[in-house]
Design an enzyme around this catalytic site. Structure first.
Site, short mmCIF file in Angstrom:
data_model
loop_
_atom_site.label_atom_id
_atom_site.label_comp_id
_atom_site.label_asym_id
_atom_site.label_seq_id
_atom_site.Cartn_x
_atom_site.Cartn_y
_atom_site.Cartn_z
N GLU A 43 0.79 -1.24 0.00
CA GLU A 43 0.00 0.00 0.00
C GLU A 43 0.82 1.29 0.00
O GLU A 43 0.59 2.18 0.81
CB GLU A 43 -0.96 -0.02 1.20
N GLU A 81 -6.09 -10.82 -1.50
CA GLU A 81 -6.88 -10.63 -0.28
C GLU A 81 -8.37 -10.64 -0.59
O GLU A 81 -9.15 -9.84 -0.06
CB GLU A 81 -6.49 -9.31 0.41
#
Ligand code: GLA
Length: 370
Positions: free
Chosen positions: A156, A261
């Site tokens: 991220e 995910e």
């Protein structure tokens, strides 16, 4: 455990056969296509003979630690490492022949404040933070060398518009912190696959940002193996063409692409689909918690159709897609029960709170033979 037969999309048919062995297996069904993974909390590998462990062994060919390898739990204080939970997780995966993923080395969340500060609490220098990052990466990647097959090296780092997030990593080290992390991970285990992992990579500007970031790292001679598209999705977001465009763009860089995910948020109220920034909160409202007991049949079917659609896309891009990992096993323990509104009852995964396969499980099995 209850079983669900293939071809259940229109009319789910539950069979009580009480045997895991007779259950269709995700990993067997997809064995010639891509790895099927799950993020695990410790309850799934604490006791090898438990139904939880059995389910993981029967259904999944890859595992990712939900939390135990993040900086906070594994390296809570300067000079102090706590490896027990991570070691147990890894032993479980290796013993059972699974592809074990390490998650995650460099992230701005779940990282203690001290990491960015000197002994007096002042911000570290660039060199000081680089040294700390290198030591952390070498310690983890070195310890698990040859057994952890792939690492989420940086998590991220990008903003929605494709620029680098103004995290302490970037503020202190500068724009090359991502490249440095990959460099150190490669030094520590030259055989490990190394990934950049992020959410909302289906958004065009963020996709372009990821492409530019990886191109720059590769141009500097530092290896990147793949990009992880987190894929925290909803029944309507992202549109298939945006997802496909990202898979294709990353594949064209010569990278492997992983769905890392996957879960499908079934609750209303989310203002920003797919935004997995764990510091984000939305106001509670009973209208945003409509299924506190169970997911009604028509919503189960909606979820099943969404999983069928997503796996259809992954299958179309097999070869580029090398792994699809779900973020959890059962609905009751999904982070989406508490995000972005705490205390709701969500239903995002393939197994329900009693570990029974849902119609969505049957839809994923069926998708492989379409
Ligand atoms: C992000 C992280 C994961 C996890 C999820 C939510 O996507 O990469 O490690 O924390 O958020 O639980």
């Amino acid at each position: 455990m209850r079983s669900i037969r293939p071809k259940t999309l229109a009319l789910p048919l539950f069979l009580c056969i009480g045997s895991l062995a007779a259950e269709p297996s995700l990993k067997d069904t997809y064995k010639d296509k891509f790895l099927i993974g799950a993020a695990l909390n410790p309850s799934y590998y604490a006791n090898e003979t438990s139904p939880r462990s059995q389910l993981v062994k029967t259904q999944f060919s890859s595992i990712t630690p939900e939390n135990v390898m993040k900086w906070e739990p594994i390296h809570p204080k300067p000079g102090q490492y706590r490896f027990e939970a991570a070691d147990r997780f890894l032993d479980f995966g290796v013993k059972n022949g699974m592809f074990v993923v390490g998650h995650t080395l460099v992230w701005h969340q779940q990282t203690p404040k001290w990491v960015f500060e000197d002994e007096k609490g002042a911000p570290l220098t660039r060199d000081g933070l680089l040294e700390r990052m290198r030591e952390h990466i070498h310690t983890l990647v070195g310890r698990y060398k040859g057994r952890i097959k792939g690492w989420d090296v940086v998590n991220e780092a990008l903003n929605e518009n494709g620029t680098l997030r103004d995290s302490p990593w970037k503020k202190i080290i500068g724009d090359d912190f991502v490249q440095k992390a990959f460099e150190y991970a490669h030094e520590a285990d030259p055989t490990a696959e190394l990934y950049y992992n992020d959410y909302r990579l289906e958004v065009p500007a963020k996709r372009d940002g990821a492409v530019a970031l990886v191109k720059k790292i590769k141009a500097a001679g530092v290896p990147v193996t793949g990009i992880g598209i987190q894929e925290h999705v909803t029944p309507v977001w992202p549109a298939s063409n945006d997802l496909e465009a990202s898979i294709t763009a990353f594949g064209q860089l010569g990278l492997k692409v992983m769905i890392t995910e996957l879960d499908v948020d079934m609750l209303p109220g989310s203002k920003k689909f797919g935004d997995a920034d764990i510091s984000r909160r939305e106001a509670a409202d009973p209208a945003f918690n409509p299924y506190p007991k169970e997911l009604p049949p028509e919503e189960q079917q909606k979820l099943a159709r969404r999983y069928a659609e997503l796996f259809g896309i992954y299958l179309k891009h097999r070869g580029t897609i090398t792994r699809v990992t779900l973020w959890g096993i059962n609905d009751g323990e999904s982070w989406l029960n508490n995000f972005p509104i705490p205390g709701r009852v969500n239903h995002p995964l393939l197994f329900d709170r009693a570990l029974h396969p849902k119609p969505a499980f049957g839809a994923v099995i069926d998708a492989a033979s379409r």
